[in-house]
Design a protein around this motif. Structure first.
Motif, mmCIF file in Angstrom:
data_model
loop_
_atom_site.group_PDB
_atom_site.id
_atom_site.type_symbol
_atom_site.label_atom_id
_atom_site.label_comp_id
_atom_site.label_asym_id
_atom_site.label_seq_id
_atom_site.Cartn_x
_atom_site.Cartn_y
_atom_site.Cartn_z
ATOM 1 N N ILE A 104 63.232 80.059 119.821
ATOM 2 C CA ILE A 104 62.902 81.473 119.138
ATOM 3 C C ILE A 104 61.775 81.224 117.707
ATOM 4 N N GLY A 105 61.089 80.441 117.235
ATOM 5 C CA GLY A 105 60.439 80.281 115.577
ATOM 6 C C GLY A 105 59.766 79.529 115.243
ATOM 7 N N GLY A 106 58.408 80.384 116.557
ATOM 8 C CA GLY A 106 57.846 80.305 117.077
ATOM 9 C C GLY A 106 56.822 80.758 115.742
ATOM 10 N N GLU A 107 57.144 82.268 115.287
ATOM 11 C CA GLU A 107 56.294 82.552 114.160
ATOM 12 C C GLU A 107 56.347 81.819 113.283
ATOM 13 N N GLY A 108 57.625 81.418 112.249
ATOM 14 C CA GLY A 108 57.428 80.257 111.807
ATOM 15 C C GLY A 108 56.858 79.040 111.706
ATOM 16 N N ALA A 109 56.686 78.739 112.912
ATOM 17 C CA ALA A 109 55.593 77.849 112.994
ATOM 18 C C ALA A 109 54.243 78.085 112.646
ATOM 19 N N ILE A 110 53.833 79.201 113.270
ATOM 20 C CA ILE A 110 52.738 79.507 112.777
ATOM 21 C C ILE A 110 51.954 79.580 111.674
ATOM 22 N N VAL A 111 52.899 80.557 110.296
ATOM 23 C CA VAL A 111 53.102 80.835 109.096
ATOM 24 C C VAL A 111 52.514 79.061 108.799
ATOM 25 N N LEU A 112 53.428 78.140 108.900
ATOM 26 C CA LEU A 112 53.500 77.029 108.807
ATOM 27 C C LEU A 112 52.293 76.163 108.409
ATOM 28 N N GLY A 113 51.544 76.197 110.519
ATOM 29 C CA GLY A 113 50.769 75.699 110.298
ATOM 30 C C GLY A 113 49.234 76.738 109.769
ATOM 31 N N GLY A 114 49.393 77.318 109.637
ATOM 32 C CA GLY A 114 48.039 78.368 108.719
ATOM 33 C C GLY A 114 48.290 77.961 107.166
ATOM 34 N N VAL A 115 48.956 78.806 106.569
ATOM 35 C CA VAL A 115 48.926 77.623 105.553
ATOM 36 C C VAL A 115 48.277 76.309 104.981
ATOM 37 N N ALA A 116 49.032 74.751 105.601
ATOM 38 C CA ALA A 116 49.007 73.855 105.944
ATOM 39 C C ALA A 116 47.532 74.081 106.325
ATOM 40 N N ALA A 117 46.853 75.028 106.944
ATOM 41 C CA ALA A 117 45.463 74.278 107.262
ATOM 42 C C ALA A 117 44.463 75.298 106.282
ATOM 43 N N ALA A 118 44.564 75.988 105.776
ATOM 44 C CA ALA A 118 44.470 76.678 104.771
ATOM 45 C C ALA A 118 44.093 76.126 103.169
ATOM 46 N N LEU A 134 38.306 69.304 112.148
ATOM 47 C CA LEU A 134 39.966 68.149 112.609
ATOM 48 C C LEU A 134 40.739 68.482 111.642
ATOM 49 N N LEU A 135 40.566 68.550 110.426
ATOM 50 C CA LEU A 135 42.440 68.284 110.038
ATOM 51 C C LEU A 135 42.405 69.340 109.690
ATOM 52 N N MET A 136 42.144 70.171 109.518
ATOM 53 C CA MET A 136 42.939 71.578 109.211
ATOM 54 C C MET A 136 43.657 71.527 110.064
ATOM 55 N N GLY A 137 42.970 71.273 111.725
ATOM 56 C CA GLY A 137 43.804 71.522 112.802
ATOM 57 C C GLY A 137 44.821 70.255 113.320
ATOM 58 N N VAL A 138 44.139 69.117 112.546
ATOM 59 C CA VAL A 138 46.070 68.082 112.715
ATOM 60 C C VAL A 138 46.867 68.674 111.429
ATOM 61 N N ALA A 139 46.463 69.294 110.544
ATOM 62 C CA ALA A 139 47.594 69.631 110.111
ATOM 63 C C ALA A 139 48.038 71.252 110.233
ATOM 64 N N GLY A 140 47.513 71.331 110.823
ATOM 65 C CA GLY A 140 48.306 73.049 111.342
ATOM 66 C C GLY A 140 49.185 71.764 112.337
ATOM 67 N N ALA A 141 48.949 71.473 113.251
ATOM 68 C CA ALA A 141 49.534 70.834 114.098
ATOM 69 C C ALA A 141 50.602 69.965 113.796
#
Length: 374
Positions: A104-118, A134-141
């Motif tokens: 149930i930790g998807g919220e944390g993964a979303i936040v991490l992905g957003g910060v890494a992409a930014a 493409l690099l933003m998508g890879v970093a977020g994932a």
């Protein structure tokens, strides 16, 4: 927890006019549709009582909810925009559920992905737009996948409960985001609302032609389709279903349960991290506190309502997206708090969890009981 019955052979059943077998095939699969639908209706009925107790009209509420979420082309587009991150957030719950894990930790993964992409979008400023996106998508994932994958590793190798560890990860991720956007990654020009530097226009993700909905919707739908193919049509999906049914039996059969758990949780977190990247690239334009918008928690409800079926997640995410989109209209028209829809989601989640006890109890959905008689 998840519906693991294969759909193979259905055309042959109907094509051969094997009506008893076809009836059994339909009955077994109707349960996964009828019980969640009944839970949805019961949850909305209970919510109607709550609305009546506060002195408001349930009929007016649902009429307003329909207008705000589905009553016009503008409303539908708004609902689709909200459904885009829910598709990916729900996969973060549905994929591990095939292995019997409640993440149930998807919220944390979303936040991490957003910060890494930014961070990547700002650091790669000046590079070709396709490469940067493409690099933003890879970093977020990768960021999201690393976080949730670590939850799977802790579960298998250290027997740490994945529900607790993933929830704690969400709080840690939000705290880390606040530290980064208010410190090392902060844009000096962001005074009232700390955030990272805004992405250049060339690195923003545009809308689908003819629609006011960003391409994240297409990404989410493709992710759901590919996840269904992974689960239902590959040996890894078959192995995951076996391990989800009985881990010890899977180990006796020689299945590599550890890599399965880490792989599926990592993939699930990668999808959630991709949702964070899309929020930054298509909606926010930078990483800030708005990344923690609750999509990860709503995704839990979407996944459970869809019975962890990736294809069923698509319509359920649209439904929950529409309910969320109607919150502002409900607040203006009925003088109710914007969080009213959160109360509805909470009631639905409780009823859906309770409905799990009814699976396998109704003779009409169980052909094996038909043959035994009452």
């Amino acid at each position: 927890m998840a519906d693991t019955v294969s759909t193979a052979g259905a055309p042959a059943l109907f094509g051969a006019r094997n009506y008893p077998a076809a009836l059994e095939w339909a009955a077994r699969r109707a349960e996964a549709f009828v019980i969640p639908l009944a839970a949805l209706i019961v949850g909305m009925a209970l919510f109607s009582l709550f609305i009546a107790l506060v002195g408001k009209s349930p009929v007016q509420l649902y009429e307003t909810m329909w207008r705000g979420g589905f009553g016009s082309w503008f409303s539908i587009q708004n609902s689709l925009s909200r459904a885009a991150p829910l598709l990916l957030a729900a996969l973060c719950v549905a994929l591990p559920a095939r292995l019997g894990l409640v993440v149930i930790g998807g919220e944390g993964a979303i936040v991490l992905g957003g910060v890494a992409a930014a961070a990547i979008g700002v650091a790669a400023n000046g590079a070709p737009s396709f490469v940067v996106i493409l690099l933003m998508g890879v970093a977020g994932a990768v960021a999201g996948g690393t976080g949730i994958g670590a939850v799977g590793a802790l579960r298998h190798y250290r027997a740490v409960n994945e529900t607790i560890s993933s929830l704690l990860l969400a709080y840690i991720a939000i705290a880390l985001m606040n530290h980064l956007v208010e410190g090392p990654l902060r844009d000096p020009a962001s005074l009232n609302k700390p955030s990272t530097e805004p992405l250049a226009d060339a690195y923003r993700i545009g809308n689908i032609p003819g629609m006011d909905v960003h391409w994240g919707l297409v990404v989410g739908i493709l992710a759901c389709v590919l996840s269904w193919l992974l689960i239902e049509k590959t040996r890894w999906g078959f192995a995951a279903r076996i391990a989800g049914g009985n881990v010890r039996a899977a180990q006796v059969q020689g299945l590599a349960v550890g890599p399965l758990i880490v792989g599926f949780t990592g993939l699930a977190g990668g999808f959630a991290g991709l949702a964070g990247m899309l929020e930054v690239g298509a909606v926010q334009g930078s990483a800030n506190a708005s990344l923690a918008a609750g999509y990860g928690y709503t995704g839990i409800l979407v996944a459970f309502l869809a019975r962890h079926n990736p294809l069923a997640i698509i319509p359920v995410a649209f439904l929950l997206g529409g309910i969320g989109a109607s919150g502002g209209l409900i607040q203006r028209r009925m003088d109710l708090p914007d969080a009213t829809v959160l109360v509805l989601q909470g009631m639905l989640f409780v009823v859906i969890l309770f409905s799990e006890t009814f699976y396998g109890r109704f003779k009409v959905f169980n052909p094996d009981l038909w043959k035994r008689g009452s």
